[in-house]
Design a protein around this motif. Structure first.
Motif, PDB file in Angstrom:
ATOM      1  N   GLY A 300       0.786  -1.214   0.000  1.00  0.00           N
ATOM      2  CA  GLY A 300       0.000   0.000   0.000  1.00  0.00           C
ATOM      3  C   GLY A 300       0.821   1.268   0.000  1.00  0.00           C
ATOM      4  O   GLY A 300       0.279   2.368   0.183  1.00  0.00           O
ATOM      5  N   HIS A 301       2.132   1.148  -0.215  1.00  0.00           N
ATOM      6  CA  HIS A 301       2.973   2.343  -0.348  1.00  0.00           C
ATOM      7  C   HIS A 301       2.882   2.863  -1.772  1.00  0.00           C
ATOM      8  O   HIS A 301       2.804   2.096  -2.727  1.00  0.00           O
ATOM      9  CB  HIS A 301       4.436   2.005  -0.039  1.00  0.00           C
ATOM     10  CG  HIS A 301       4.712   1.745   1.405  1.00  0.00           C
ATOM     11  ND1 HIS A 301       4.618   2.704   2.380  1.00  0.00           N
ATOM     12  CD2 HIS A 301       5.093   0.606   2.052  1.00  0.00           C
ATOM     13  CE1 HIS A 301       4.926   2.181   3.552  1.00  0.00           C
ATOM     14  NE2 HIS A 301       5.211   0.907   3.371  1.00  0.00           N
ATOM     15  N   GLU A 302       2.935   4.163  -1.922  1.00  0.00           N
ATOM     16  CA  GLU A 302       2.956   4.751  -3.254  1.00  0.00           C
ATOM     17  C   GLU A 302       4.403   4.947  -3.676  1.00  0.00           C
ATOM     18  O   GLU A 302       5.166   5.622  -3.014  1.00  0.00           O
ATOM     19  CB  GLU A 302       2.218   6.091  -3.267  1.00  0.00           C
ATOM     20  CG  GLU A 302       0.718   5.936  -3.084  1.00  0.00           C
ATOM     21  CD  GLU A 302      -0.054   7.103  -3.678  1.00  0.00           C
ATOM     22  OE1 GLU A 302       0.576   7.921  -4.369  1.00  0.00           O
ATOM     23  OE2 GLU A 302      -1.258   7.157  -3.450  1.00  0.00           O
ATOM     24  N   MET A 303       4.771   4.328  -4.798  1.00  0.00           N
ATOM     25  CA  MET A 303       6.137   4.434  -5.304  1.00  0.00           C
ATOM     26  C   MET A 303       6.099   4.269  -6.809  1.00  0.00           C
ATOM     27  O   MET A 303       5.454   3.351  -7.340  1.00  0.00           O
ATOM     28  CB  MET A 303       7.021   3.362  -4.664  1.00  0.00           C
ATOM     29  CG  MET A 303       8.478   3.465  -5.031  1.00  0.00           C
ATOM     30  SD  MET A 303       9.495   2.281  -4.111  1.00  0.00           S
ATOM     31  CE  MET A 303      11.088   2.628  -4.841  1.00  0.00           C
ATOM     32  N   ALA A 304       6.778   5.158  -7.512  1.00  0.00           N
ATOM     33  CA  ALA A 304       6.752   5.125  -8.979  1.00  0.00           C
ATOM     34  C   ALA A 304       7.563   3.952  -9.510  1.00  0.00           C
ATOM     35  O   ALA A 304       8.662   3.668  -9.009  1.00  0.00           O
ATOM     36  CB  ALA A 304       7.297   6.433  -9.540  1.00  0.00           C
ATOM     37  N   PHE A 305       7.031   3.289 -10.522  1.00  0.00           N
ATOM     38  CA  PHE A 305       7.776   2.237 -11.211  1.00  0.00           C
ATOM     39  C   PHE A 305       8.728   2.877 -12.216  1.00  0.00           C
ATOM     40  O   PHE A 305       8.437   3.937 -12.772  1.00  0.00           O
ATOM     41  CB  PHE A 305       6.820   1.290 -11.940  1.00  0.00           C
ATOM     42  CG  PHE A 305       6.151   0.293 -11.051  1.00  0.00           C
ATOM     43  CD1 PHE A 305       6.716  -0.952 -10.853  1.00  0.00           C
ATOM     44  CD2 PHE A 305       4.967   0.612 -10.393  1.00  0.00           C
ATOM     45  CE1 PHE A 305       6.105  -1.883 -10.029  1.00  0.00           C
ATOM     46  CE2 PHE A 305       4.352  -0.310  -9.562  1.00  0.00           C
ATOM     47  CZ  PHE A 305       4.918  -1.562  -9.370  1.00  0.00           C
ATOM     48  N   PRO A 306       9.875   2.235 -12.479  1.00  0.00           N
ATOM     49  CA  PRO A 306      10.789   2.777 -13.499  1.00  0.00           C
ATOM     50  C   PRO A 306      10.179   2.658 -14.879  1.00  0.00           C
ATOM     51  O   PRO A 306       9.276   1.846 -15.116  1.00  0.00           O
ATOM     52  CB  PRO A 306      12.031   1.889 -13.361  1.00  0.00           C
ATOM     53  CG  PRO A 306      11.521   0.599 -12.800  1.00  0.00           C
ATOM     54  CD  PRO A 306      10.388   0.983 -11.887  1.00  0.00           C
ATOM     55  N   ALA A 307      10.679   3.488 -15.794  1.00  0.00           N
ATOM     56  CA  ALA A 307      10.197   3.426 -17.178  1.00  0.00           C
ATOM     57  C   ALA A 307      10.475   2.055 -17.766  1.00  0.00           C
ATOM     58  O   ALA A 307      11.518   1.453 -17.520  1.00  0.00           O
ATOM     59  CB  ALA A 307      10.884   4.515 -18.012  1.00  0.00           C
TER      60      ALA A 307
END
Length: 462
Positions: A300-307
């Motif tokens: 449930g953490h918000e973290m951007a995925f790499p391109a």
């Protein structure tokens, strides 16, 4: 009228009924162990016994050619002359070779290009009953279709340099495939054969062109190929290694079989290394971010995925290892590349965090304390051994990841485990315990393979 060399061993080494033969080939190819190759092979080494004995090993090489149908237009095929003494290398006096699947046309232009070489002769007798070449033809017809020509050479008393000179004349480009037909040791007890064949495999992988005919009946053409491979920057890969006791033979008198692919490495080494250095840091950072973002999403953490990068869509095998305060917190991975690398890393990251049976599922509170390591595995190569002592002597501490198999028991240790278990005997004992076996368990049916890894760790680089 064209001169056709008729099939001599159809009905004995392989089926003479075309329907049965095609089905036999289809079954062998479908069940073959296929090692993922970075590039299309330029050359193969394949065994030449009856299909019941060595067909499965040969299929591991030929199954990888299915994507090259229509691209390979010529096959240069070399095998040892078993029945007739030959000085040098002998061409056939024919225009085509026949099999139950039809005729294979010979490359007459290529044959004529060898006319000026003193080590090349023409001998119908050398080819008349020679099985080492013939047994390869149905496999080639099955995977390449009818749109290729054959240039067959029966190899007798010759030097590796003489063979290499012939190969250089015929090298060609992507349209030419080189196939060397050879079995390994002959009629040794199973345990001794595995030890002898293991040394032969190591020599071929090291491109050591000094095999003798006790190691391989096709030692002469293999040695010539290894000289040529070194000159052209080819890299050998072991695809399968077995002996006749693994298939249909008596363990008291076995014949060894192996299949190898030789891949081209066209870029100069300095350029290749520079490319690796430029992309290495980026690749590691991407994989580590991908693994962490996937775990974060499940917590449930918000973290951007790499391109998303194209190379993440290519098949890959990975392990994801989690540590917390220096202690192992989870480790799950994949031994064989069967899905896109990006997906493999994401799935293994989640499994390491939440499904490693040795640990409770990772909690939100622990998330910021864990450190992630991603390991990419090379294709596993068989490691034939005659005994446990032989295995311990051939393992390379700090380098080899090892897969242990006995019946349904299977386990692996990454090369990183050598840091905790630097002694090969202790390493092997713990590997067997991990498989659910006793530390002293051993059997002639043990199968070992090894692989290498590239690894990256958060905060620690590669």
């Amino acid at each position: 009228m064209p001169t056709i060399r008729p099939a001599a061993v159809a009905g004995s080494f392989y089926p003479d009924n075309p329907v049965v033969l095609k089905q036999t080939l289809a079954d062998l190819l479908a069940q073959a162990r296929i090692a993922p190759l970075a590039r299309a092979p330029k050359a193969l080494i394949v065994p030449h016994a009856g299909y019941i004995y060595s067909g499965a090993v040969a299929a591991s090489a030929y199954a990888g050619l299915d994507t090259l149908r229509g691209r390979i237009r010529r096959v240069v095929l070399l095998g040892p002359a078993h029945r007739v003494h030959v000085r040098g290398l002998a061409l056939p006096d024919a225009d085509a070779f026949a099999t139950p699947l039809g005729n294979v046309s010979l490359d007459r232009t290529g044959m004529q290009s060898l006319a000026g070489l003193p080590q090349v002769t023409t001998s119908a007798a050398a080819h008349q009953l020679e099985h080492s070449l013939e047994v390869q033809l149905p496999f080639l017809q099955q995977v390449l279709g009818d749109d290729f020509q054959l240039l067959p050479l029966a190899v007798g008393e010759a030097t590796a340099a003489e063979v290499a000179e012939v190969l250089e004349k015929l090298w060609g480009g992507d349209e030419t495939l080189i196939v060397i037909s050879s079995d390994l040791s002959h009629f040794l007890p199973d345990a001794l054969a595995r030890k002898v064949d293991g040394g032969t495999v190591d020599a071929i992988l090291a491109l050591n062109p000094h095999l003798n005919h006790e190691q391989a009946c096709g030692a002469t053409p293999i040695n010539g190929l290894m000289r040529a491979a070194h000159a052209h920057g080819l890299h050998p890969v072991a695809l399968d290694v077995r002996n006749s006791s693994d298939t249909a033979g008596d363990p008291a008198r076995v014949v060894g079989y192996a299949a190898f692919a030789f891949q081209p490495e066209d870029e100069p080494a300095t350029e290749r290394q520079a490319d690796l250095d430029r992309t290495d840091a980026e690749k590691g950072a991407t994989l580590l971010k991908l693994a962490r973002a996937e775990i974060a999403s499940k917590l449930g953490h918000e973290m951007a995925f790499p391109a998303q990068a194209d190379w993440l869509e290519e098949p890959g095998a990975s392990f994801v290892t989690l540590t917390r305060q220096g202690a192992l917190r989870g480790c799950i991975g994949t031994l064989e590349a069967y899905r896109p690398l990006g997906l493999d890393v994401r799935e293994n990251a989640v499994a390491a965090a939440f499904r490693d049976p040795r640990f409770m599922p990772l909690t939100r509170e622990e998330f910021n304390d864990i450190r992630i390591e991603v390991s990419l595995l090379s294709p596993a190569e068989p490691l034939p051994v005659a005994s446990e002592q032989d295995a311990l002597e051939r393992l390379r501490p700090g380098i080899d990841g090892v897969v242990f198999e006995l019946g349904h028991a299977r386990s692996t240790f990454l090369p990183q485990v050598w840091e905790q278990l630097p002694d090969p005997a202790e390493f092997m004992a713990h590997l067997k315990r991990k498989a659910g076996l006793a530390a002293d368990a051993w059997s002639e049916k043990v199968r070992l393979s090894r692989y290498r890894v590239s690894k990256w760790k958060e905060g620690g680089g590669r």
